[in-house]
Enzyme design. Structure first.
Site, PDB file in Angstrom:
ATOM      1  N   HIS A 214       1.228  -1.112   0.334  1.00 46.90           N
ATOM      2  CA  HIS A 214      -0.151   0.077  -0.067  1.00 46.90           C
ATOM      3  C   HIS A 214       1.093   1.232   0.269  1.00 46.90           C
ATOM      4  O   HIS A 214       1.856   1.114   0.160  1.00 46.90           O
ATOM      5  CB  HIS A 214      -1.034  -0.177   0.911  1.00 46.90           C
ATOM      6  CG  HIS A 214      -0.130   0.067   2.917  1.00 46.90           C
ATOM      7  ND1 HIS A 214       0.319  -1.287   3.509  1.00 46.90           N
ATOM      8  CD2 HIS A 214       0.373   1.024   3.364  1.00 46.90           C
ATOM      9  CE1 HIS A 214       1.359  -0.709   4.170  1.00 46.90           C
ATOM     10  NE2 HIS A 214       1.119   0.689   4.452  1.00 46.90           N
TER      11      HIS A 214
ATOM     12  N   HIS B  88       5.553   6.517  -1.440  1.00 44.11           N
ATOM     13  CA  HIS B  88       6.187   5.542  -1.636  1.00 44.11           C
ATOM     14  C   HIS B  88       5.619   4.327  -1.392  1.00 44.11           C
ATOM     15  O   HIS B  88       4.273   4.874  -0.643  1.00 44.11           O
ATOM     16  CB  HIS B  88       7.545   5.101  -0.574  1.00 44.11           C
ATOM     17  CG  HIS B  88       6.931   5.286   0.355  1.00 44.11           C
ATOM     18  ND1 HIS B  88       6.599   6.238   1.417  1.00 44.11           N
ATOM     19  CD2 HIS B  88       6.763   4.555   1.398  1.00 44.11           C
ATOM     20  CE1 HIS B  88       6.319   6.000   2.426  1.00 44.11           C
ATOM     21  NE2 HIS B  88       6.855   4.858   2.364  1.00 44.11           N
TER      22      HIS B  88
HETATM   23  P1  A2P Z   1       5.221   2.955   5.428  1.00 41.53           P
HETATM   24  O1  A2P Z   1       3.772   3.844   4.596  1.00 41.53           O
HETATM   25  O2  A2P Z   1       6.403   3.637   5.383  1.00 41.53           O
HETATM   26  O3  A2P Z   1       5.107   1.869   4.504  1.00 41.53           O
HETATM   27  P2  A2P Z   1       2.726   0.150  11.556  1.00 41.53           P
HETATM   28  O4  A2P Z   1       2.547  -1.599  10.943  1.00 41.53           O
HETATM   29  O5  A2P Z   1       4.363   1.010  12.243  1.00 41.53           O
HETATM   30  O6  A2P Z   1       2.093   0.681  12.687  1.00 41.53           O
HETATM   31  O7  A2P Z   1       2.746   0.727   9.752  1.00 41.53           O
HETATM   32  C1  A2P Z   1       1.289   1.053   9.231  1.00 41.53           C
HETATM   33  C2  A2P Z   1       1.567   1.758   8.334  1.00 41.53           C
HETATM   34  O8  A2P Z   1       1.584   2.764   8.538  1.00 41.53           O
HETATM   35  C3  A2P Z   1       2.998   1.413   7.619  1.00 41.53           C
HETATM   36  O9  A2P Z   1       2.544   1.634   6.385  1.00 41.53           O
HETATM   37  C4  A2P Z   1       3.748   2.317   7.864  1.00 41.53           C
HETATM   38  O10 A2P Z   1       5.097   3.099   7.127  1.00 41.53           O
HETATM   39  C5  A2P Z   1       3.090   3.231   7.874  1.00 41.53           C
HETATM   40  N1  A2P Z   1       3.380   4.482   9.049  1.00 41.53           N
HETATM   41  C6  A2P Z   1       3.636   4.086  10.403  1.00 41.53           C
HETATM   42  N2  A2P Z   1       4.569   5.188  11.249  1.00 41.53           N
HETATM   43  C7  A2P Z   1       4.269   6.448  10.165  1.00 41.53           C
HETATM   44  C8  A2P Z   1       4.210   8.447  10.304  1.00 41.53           C
HETATM   45  N3  A2P Z   1       4.577   7.933  11.304  1.00 41.53           N
HETATM   46  N4  A2P Z   1       3.996   8.631   9.847  1.00 41.53           N
HETATM   47  C9  A2P Z   1       4.006   7.076   8.419  1.00 41.53           C
HETATM   48  N5  A2P Z   1       3.227   6.647   7.917  1.00 41.53           N
HETATM   49  C10 A2P Z   1       3.937   6.165   8.911  1.00 41.53           C
END
Ligand code: A2P
Length: 219
Positions: free
Chosen positions: A70, A150
């Protein structure tokens, strides 16, 4: 009786549909295999904690892969993150929710921390992109809106997914500075560039189109 309260998700984003997700995982594996066997890569392994000329299995190195591929728009942590309620209430977000979108990938990259794909957002897609998405993680720099967009393809042990977007901004920062990259030749039919500190980016010969659904992930 009170009506049910709206629930804010862990995050909002575009979720890649099953068929395109399978294809993207294959593309990613192929890229990691070819890069791992690429001579110029093997000669520059120090940033990965390996000795040069060693063979590094990048599929194993980036062994942590997301369950659903995603592109995150807004991380909310069920409403705990500042601005998540406002984001959820935006007209564009409500209107776009559960709708289909075609995302375009322009590049694949790896760093010693993450493997990811760069997403190029259309004007319409930018209406779902938070105004402060880039500032949130790199407050000192200026980026065109959507620069952080991304898809995380994999992360190294102990590295959080959120790092992928930060790594992508690091590439873009080096691109903006100009001349800080070296053309290392061709793999997977595209040009591969080496930046610094173990950062590699493949420009895709043709943009990859992905069918996605804009939605929330509730965990
Ligand atoms: P990404 O979008 O780079 O893949 P988690 O499993 O750590 O809770 O994260 C769930 C999703 O949210 C993942 O896709 C992750 O990164 C994104 N994510 C986690 N923390 C943040 C943040 N502080 N800001 C933006 N996206 C985040």
């Amino acid at each position: 009786p009170a009506l049910e309260k709206e629930i804010i998700p862990l995050y909002f984003g575009w979720f890649v549909t099953k068929r395109d997700e399978d294809a993207l995982r294959k593309t990613s594996q192929d890229f990691l295999e070819q890069l791992g066997n690429f001579k110029p890569f093997k000669k520059r392994l120090q940033a990965y904690g390996y000795e040069d000329k060693h063979k590094l299995d990048l599929l194993k190195y980036f062994g942590k892969t997301p369950n659903i591929l995603h592109c995150t728009t807004k991380y909310c942590d069920y409403g705990k993150v500042t601005g998540s309620e406002e984001y959820a209430q935006q007209e564009a977000v409500k209107k776009g929710y559960s709708k289909a979108y075609t995302l375009h990938l322009t590049a694949l990259f790896v760093t010693p921390r993450t493997a990811g794909a760069r997403v190029e957002l259309t004007e319409e897609q930018l209406s779902l992109w938070p105004l402060d998405a880039e500032k949130e993680v790199m407050p000192k720099d200026a980026f065109p809106r959507g620069s952080r967009a991304h898809i995380t393809l994999g992360t190294a042990t102990e590295v959080q997914d959120v790092q992928t977007g930060i790594d992508l901004l690091e590439f873009i920062k080096l691109q903006q500075a100009g001349g800080e990259r070296e053309d290392m030749g061709e793999i997977c039919g595209g040009r591969i560039h080496y930046y610094e500190n173990g950062m590699w980016m493949l420009t895709l010969p043709r943009k990859i189109e992905l069918k996605t659904i804009f939605s929330g992930y509730y965990g």
